[in-house]
Design a protein around this motif. Structure first.
Motif, PDB file in Angstrom:
ATOM      1  N   THR A 285     -20.566 -21.094  18.272  1.00 48.10           N
ATOM      2  CA  THR A 285     -21.962 -21.253  17.866  1.00 48.10           C
ATOM      3  C   THR A 285     -22.711 -19.925  17.929  1.00 48.10           C
ATOM      4  OG1 THR A 285     -21.929 -23.512  18.713  1.00 48.10           O
ATOM      5  CG2 THR A 285     -24.086 -22.545  18.292  1.00 48.10           C
TER       6      THR A 285
ATOM      7  N   LEU B 186     -21.378 -16.965  17.631  1.00 47.73           N
ATOM      8  CA  LEU B 186     -20.838 -16.088  16.587  1.00 47.73           C
ATOM      9  C   LEU B 186     -21.467 -16.418  15.239  1.00 47.73           C
ATOM     10  CD1 LEU B 186     -18.835 -13.980  15.434  1.00 47.73           C
ATOM     11  CD2 LEU B 186     -17.153 -15.825  15.313  1.00 47.73           C
ATOM     12  N   ILE B 187     -21.478 -17.701  14.867  1.00 49.04           N
ATOM     13  CA  ILE B 187     -22.037 -18.059  13.560  1.00 49.04           C
ATOM     14  C   ILE B 187     -23.558 -17.952  13.544  1.00 49.04           C
ATOM     15  CG2 ILE B 187     -20.060 -19.462  12.900  1.00 49.04           C
ATOM     16  CD1 ILE B 187     -21.729 -21.962  13.501  1.00 49.04           C
TER      17      ILE B 187
ATOM     18  N   LEU C 176     -21.226 -13.285  11.607  1.00 50.71           N
ATOM     19  CA  LEU C 176     -20.651 -14.259  10.686  1.00 50.71           C
ATOM     20  C   LEU C 176     -20.144 -13.565   9.426  1.00 50.71           C
ATOM     21  CD1 LEU C 176     -19.998 -17.138   9.805  1.00 50.71           C
ATOM     22  CD2 LEU C 176     -22.388 -17.364   9.072  1.00 50.71           C
TER      23      LEU C 176
ATOM     24  N   THR D 119     -16.969 -11.668  10.174  1.00 47.70           N
ATOM     25  CA  THR D 119     -15.859 -12.600  10.377  1.00 47.70           C
ATOM     26  C   THR D 119     -15.319 -13.079   9.038  1.00 47.70           C
ATOM     27  OG1 THR D 119     -16.775 -13.335  12.501  1.00 47.70           O
ATOM     28  CG2 THR D 119     -15.205 -14.804  11.432  1.00 47.70           C
ATOM     29  N   VAL D 120     -16.200 -13.456   8.145  1.00 45.50           N
ATOM     30  CA  VAL D 120     -15.785 -13.932   6.820  1.00 45.50           C
ATOM     31  C   VAL D 120     -15.074 -12.821   6.055  1.00 45.50           C
ATOM     32  CG1 VAL D 120     -16.633 -14.753   4.579  1.00 45.50           C
ATOM     33  CG2 VAL D 120     -17.521 -15.746   6.707  1.00 45.50           C
TER      34      VAL D 120
ATOM     35  N   ARG E   8     -15.312 -27.482  11.747  1.00 43.84           N
ATOM     36  CA  ARG E   8     -15.596 -26.044  11.817  1.00 43.84           C
ATOM     37  C   ARG E   8     -14.783 -25.233  10.811  1.00 43.84           C
ATOM     38  NH1 ARG E   8     -15.472 -28.130  16.848  1.00 43.84           N
ATOM     39  NH2 ARG E   8     -13.388 -27.322  17.207  1.00 43.84           N
TER      40      ARG E   8
ATOM     41  N   ILE F 262     -16.833 -24.375   7.794  1.00 44.38           N
ATOM     42  CA  ILE F 262     -17.751 -23.233   7.889  1.00 44.38           C
ATOM     43  C   ILE F 262     -17.058 -21.967   7.407  1.00 44.38           C
ATOM     44  CG2 ILE F 262     -19.047 -21.742   9.466  1.00 44.38           C
ATOM     45  CD1 ILE F 262     -19.351 -24.285  11.272  1.00 44.38           C
ATOM     46  N   PHE F 263     -15.915 -21.669   8.039  1.00 48.07           N
ATOM     47  CA  PHE F 263     -15.224 -20.423   7.731  1.00 48.07           C
ATOM     48  C   PHE F 263     -14.431 -20.508   6.430  1.00 48.07           C
ATOM     49  CE2 PHE F 263     -15.873 -20.252  12.341  1.00 48.07           C
ATOM     50  CZ  PHE F 263     -16.575 -19.068  12.411  1.00 48.07           C
TER      51      PHE F 263
ATOM     52  N   ASP G 259     -11.435 -22.283  12.734  1.00 48.22           N
ATOM     53  CA  ASP G 259     -12.076 -21.493  13.781  1.00 48.22           C
ATOM     54  C   ASP G 259     -11.134 -21.154  14.919  1.00 48.22           C
ATOM     55  OD1 ASP G 259     -12.109 -24.215  14.702  1.00 48.22           O
ATOM     56  OD2 ASP G 259     -13.714 -23.712  16.099  1.00 48.22           O
TER      57      ASP G 259
END
Length: 178
Positions: free
Chosen positions: A27, A29-30, A36, A39-40, A61, A64-65, A122
């Protein structure tokens, strides 16, 4: 941002969901825009190297990624869902949990025969969900031989289980212990 800098953005919550567990919470991190985005970008670079033609992410999750990586690369996103969430005919796989079983489903029309689908999630712990996703994607005709994670918990052995199933595993960071 580097993977080491991103690791600093992951919050550790002791004794959750039970005593002795160190929960790695993404949470934070995003919730950091630069974190974020980095990371992507890092996951997308790995997916591109793996020759991804589509990205799959597991509910929740992984959505999300996985979806963000798919957008970054201009690729389709395949949602690996919990049972009963898709309004069309699905294929599914039941898999074992520590205490019981669970099921994952996909729309088989979301996968093209022979399509290289890279899984993005994740965290890899024991590997049950990731292995079930690989099995499901392969049942649908995909070539599912790469899985990318933000976090690996190597002591729980999930990455090794995926490796035994001929899946290359990469993670941006590791946390020792539970």
């Amino acid at each position: 941002m580097t993977a080491d800098e991103l690791k600093q953005l992951v919050r550790t919550v002791p004794d959750f969901p039970e005593p002795g567990i160190q929960f790695r919470d993404i949470t934070t991190l995003i919730g950091n825009g630069a974190g974020l985005a980095a990371t992507v970008r890092l996951l997308a670079a790995d997916a591109k190297k793996a020759g991804a033609q589509a990205i799959a992410g597991m509910e929740a999750r992984g959505f999300i990624f996985g979806a963000a990586v798919a957008v970054e690369l201009g690729l389709p996103f395949i949602a690996v869902r919990k049972p009963g969430k898709l309004p069309v005919k699905t294929i599914g796989v039941d898999y074992a949990l520590e205490y019981g079983t669970d099921r994952l489903e996909i729309d088989p029309d979301a996968v093209d025969a022979g399509q290289r689908v890279v899984i993005v999630d994740d965290l890899i712990a024991t590997g049950g969900t990731a292995l079930a996703s690989v099995e499901l994607l392969r049942m649908a005709g995909a070539k599912a031989d790469h899985a990318l994670f933000v976090i690996d918990l190597p002591d729980l052995g999930g990455a090794q289980k995926l490796g035994a199933a001929d899946v290359a595993v990469s993670a941006l960071m590791e946390f020792e212990g539970d």
